[in-house]
Design an enzyme around this catalytic site. Structure first.
Site, PDB file in Angstrom:
ATOM      1  CE  LYS A  22      -1.733   1.717   4.127  1.00  0.00           C
ATOM      2  NZ  LYS A  22      -1.433   3.264   4.139  1.00  0.00           N
ATOM      3  CG  ASN A  23       2.476   2.456   3.767  1.00  0.00           C
ATOM      4  OD1 ASN A  23       1.431   2.687   3.521  1.00  0.00           O
ATOM      5  ND2 ASN A  23       2.987   2.317   4.782  1.00  0.00           N
ATOM      6  NE  ARG A  98       1.162  11.972   7.181  1.00  0.00           N
ATOM      7  CZ  ARG A  98       1.729  13.073   7.644  1.00  0.00           C
ATOM      8  NH1 ARG A  98       0.776  14.093   8.245  1.00  0.00           N
ATOM      9  NH2 ARG A  98       2.638  13.322   7.783  1.00  0.00           N
ATOM     10  CG  ASP A 122      -4.311   5.177  10.034  1.00  0.00           C
ATOM     11  OD1 ASP A 122      -5.395   5.104   9.737  1.00  0.00           O
ATOM     12  OD2 ASP A 122      -3.206   4.787   9.486  1.00  0.00           O
ATOM     13  CG  ASP A 310       2.965   1.156   9.558  1.00  0.00           C
ATOM     14  OD1 ASP A 310       2.682   1.916  10.276  1.00  0.00           O
ATOM     15  OD2 ASP A 310       3.021   1.221   8.120  1.00  0.00           O
TER      16      ASP A 310
HETATM   17  C1  UD1 Z   1       4.540   6.516   6.269  1.00  0.00           C
HETATM   18  C2  UD1 Z   1       3.534   5.252   5.958  1.00  0.00           C
HETATM   19  C3  UD1 Z   1       3.025   4.723   7.471  1.00  0.00           C
HETATM   20  C4  UD1 Z   1       4.407   4.479   8.281  1.00  0.00           C
HETATM   21  C5  UD1 Z   1       5.295   5.708   8.331  1.00  0.00           C
HETATM   22  C6  UD1 Z   1       6.376   5.404   9.260  1.00  0.00           C
HETATM   23  C7  UD1 Z   1       2.556   5.742   4.033  1.00  0.00           C
HETATM   24  C8  UD1 Z   1       1.187   6.063   3.361  1.00  0.00           C
HETATM   25  N1  UD1 Z   1       2.412   5.841   5.367  1.00  0.00           N
HETATM   26  O1  UD1 Z   1       3.710   7.421   7.058  1.00  0.00           O
HETATM   27  O2  UD1 Z   1       2.401   3.640   7.307  1.00  0.00           O
HETATM   28  O3  UD1 Z   1       3.873   4.296   9.660  1.00  0.00           O
HETATM   29  O4  UD1 Z   1       5.653   6.063   6.989  1.00  0.00           O
HETATM   30  O5  UD1 Z   1       7.124   4.304   8.670  1.00  0.00           O
HETATM   31  O6  UD1 Z   1       3.566   5.523   3.568  1.00  0.00           O
HETATM   32  N2  UD1 Z   1       6.671  14.229  10.889  1.00  0.00           N
HETATM   33  C9  UD1 Z   1       6.748  15.605  11.134  1.00  0.00           C
HETATM   34  N3  UD1 Z   1       6.673  16.534  10.229  1.00  0.00           N
HETATM   35  C10 UD1 Z   1       6.759  15.958   8.742  1.00  0.00           C
HETATM   36  C11 UD1 Z   1       6.795  14.709   8.367  1.00  0.00           C
HETATM   37  C12 UD1 Z   1       6.519  13.788   9.429  1.00  0.00           C
HETATM   38  O7  UD1 Z   1       6.737  15.882  12.247  1.00  0.00           O
HETATM   39  O8  UD1 Z   1       6.921  17.173   7.977  1.00  0.00           O
HETATM   40  C13 UD1 Z   1       6.607  13.188  11.869  1.00  0.00           C
HETATM   41  C14 UD1 Z   1       5.201  12.377  11.899  1.00  0.00           C
HETATM   42  O9  UD1 Z   1       4.338  13.087  12.712  1.00  0.00           O
HETATM   43  C15 UD1 Z   1       5.791  11.015  12.491  1.00  0.00           C
HETATM   44  C16 UD1 Z   1       7.256  11.101  11.967  1.00  0.00           C
HETATM   45  O10 UD1 Z   1       7.543  12.085  11.575  1.00  0.00           O
HETATM   46  O11 UD1 Z   1       5.659  11.221  13.971  1.00  0.00           O
HETATM   47  C17 UD1 Z   1       7.196  10.004  10.826  1.00  0.00           C
HETATM   48  O12 UD1 Z   1       6.314  10.380   9.694  1.00  0.00           O
HETATM   49  P1  UD1 Z   1       6.543   9.957   8.330  1.00  0.00           P
HETATM   50  O13 UD1 Z   1       7.857   9.091   8.227  1.00  0.00           O
HETATM   51  O14 UD1 Z   1       6.490  10.988   7.386  1.00  0.00           O
HETATM   52  O15 UD1 Z   1       5.431   8.958   7.828  1.00  0.00           O
HETATM   53  P2  UD1 Z   1       4.447   9.022   7.074  1.00  0.00           P
HETATM   54  O16 UD1 Z   1       4.999   9.240   5.517  1.00  0.00           O
HETATM   55  O17 UD1 Z   1       3.294   9.900   7.143  1.00  0.00           O
END
Ligand code: UD1
Length: 425
Positions: A22-23, A98, A122, A310
């Protein structure tokens, strides 16, 4: 209201096939926007999030069609991207998922502007977008937030150096997708290294992008003027793979996970070996088997190659039926222990202190109605239900539909007793 009724006691055994992640698929779909014409993506999972992303792309002017490959959990997705896509995303669609933020980078890079609704997703923490925004600003975009939308403009992005405070998966992907059409060289440091990033970069390179260092902490992108559509296959879903692996251990079963890639789950599989499981990397998959009751193992979630956040709900569920005590530490999403309240309803002995959970193992769960709070929590609760003494009702399973294709059928194929039922809300 859609629920799963899970009857405890069955042992997961047999073979299960894992389709694309999915991701990854969601980002490959966004990347298609970077080139006019028809891109084809194989092994796209048949899940709700893919339908939502398809709709996001349709509202941007793309023609999207999906053909299911029977018995695989996935299928072939074709995206016909127009010469001039629309640059405004649908507010209600984006709020549901998201990952739709990943159209921001491609749209600004290709069209010079984008209006993307602030995403939902989520309920597992604050999930800021600061790194997406500041990175795009460093590339020369102007970004403002108005009326629930992020509005980005940039006549032409210019290559630059970007240091991420945290190796965010989404920010890395958005910035790389923006940088491929920027003028000059972009270096993203402290980049995320997940297999899904490697998959995305592989597609971009096939489209004509120049990218070095995918899968390492430093990604270098040499901007090009235009890209071509491509045909690619999505990398196998390591989280679904890990879910079946942990399920096999919890139920003392024996499962071959076809297409599972052991190198994408090294830490998680090592933990299962520490718990007492037999883990075998096969030419096209992984076999996980367990005899007797597993032992508790400590788990610390970290960006790849660390233990995936995850799979943390499944790790807590596993510890809750193992012998001994485990310390589970969550380092990626601060809200990710919310589902533990539901596991406690099933009799789990879990104490939360900040981002740590202390889990004392019990012989089995005691069935009760519980609520899936997100995709992975839902899957973790179902695994717990399989180890309960009766029928566990897992409610709000639309969350699980977002990430697991053919969830009920795949579990039944492994011998689980699970039904999908509709109850009056
Ligand atoms: C993606 C995955 C999700 C997985 C996560 C970490 C998808 C659709 N989802 O989510 O399933 O759990 O990676 O492996 O691919 N953060 C900030 N600022 C930002 C970006 C992120 O503070 O600009 C923080 C987030 O709040 C979180 C952490 O960084 O605490 C990790 O987020 P991120 O790696 O960006 O996860 P996603 O890409 O949202």
């Amino acid at each position: 209201m859609e629920c799963f009724e899970v009857t405890g006691g069955a042992r997961l055994a047999g073979r299960v096939r894992v389709t694309g992640a999915k991701n990854s698929a969601l980002k490959l779909m966004a990347a298609a926007l970077l080139a006019p014409g028809r891109s084809t993506i194989h092994e796209v999972p048949d899940i709700l999030d893919v339908s939502i992303m398809s709709e996001v792309l349709r509202r941007l002017g793309c023609d999207v069609s999906y053909e299911r490959a029977p018995g695989t959990g996935g299928g072939r997705l074709t995206i016909e991207v127009p010469e001039q896509p629309s640059t405004e995303t649908d507010y209600d669609l984006v709020r549901r998922m998201r990952a739709s933020i990943s159209v921001l980078g491609p749209l600004v890079a290709r069209c010079g502007s984008a209006r993307v609704a602030l995403p939902g997703g989520d309920a597992i923490g604050s999930r800021g977008l600061d790194m997406h925004i500041s990175g795009l600003e460093r590339l020369g975009a102007t970004i403002v937030s108005e009326h629930g939308f992020l509005v980005a403009t940039a006549p032409r992005l210019t290559g630059t150096s970007i240091w991420l405070d945290f190796p965010s998966v989404g920010a890395t992907e958005n910035l790389v997708m923006a940088a491929v059409l920027a003028q000059g060289t972009t270096v993203v440091d402290n980049a995320a290294r997940e297999p899904e990033i490697v998959d995305l970069c592989r597609m971009l390179v096939e489209m004509g992008a120049r990218i070095d260092g995918a899968g390492t902490s430093t990604i270098t992108v040499e901007g090009v003027d235009s890209l071509q559509p491509v045909e690619v296959t999505t990398v196998a879903d390591r989280i679904v793979t890990g879910t079946w692996a942990i399920g096999a251990v919890m139920t003392r079963g024996d499962v071959v996970i076809e297409r599972g890639v052991a190198e994408h789950l090294t830490v998680a599989l090592d933990k299962l070996i520490d718990a007492g499981a037999t883990v075998e990397a096969l030419p096209d998959g992984i076999r996980v088997a367990m005899e007797g009751r597993p032992r508790c193992v400590d788990v610390v979630t970290l960006p790849f190659p660390g233990f995936p956040t995850d799979l943390q709900p499944m790790a807590v569920a596993l510890a809750a039926v193992s012998t001994g005590t485990a310390l589970i530490t969550e380092n990626v999403f601060e809200g990710r222990f919310m589902f533990v309240n539901e596991l406690v309803r099933l009799g789990a002995d879990v104490r939360i202190d900040g981002h740590h959970a202390v889990v004392r193992g019990r012989e089995r769960f005691s069935s009760a109605p519980v609520l899936a709070t997100d995709i992975r929590a839902g899957a973790g609760l179902v695994l717990a239900g399989l180890c309960s003494d009766g029928v566990t009702e897992v409610q709000d399973v639309h969350h699980v539909d977002r990430g697991y294709p053919d969830f009920v059928d795949q579990l039944r194929g492994l011998g689980a007793r699970i039904d999908r039922v509709t109850r009056p809300a």
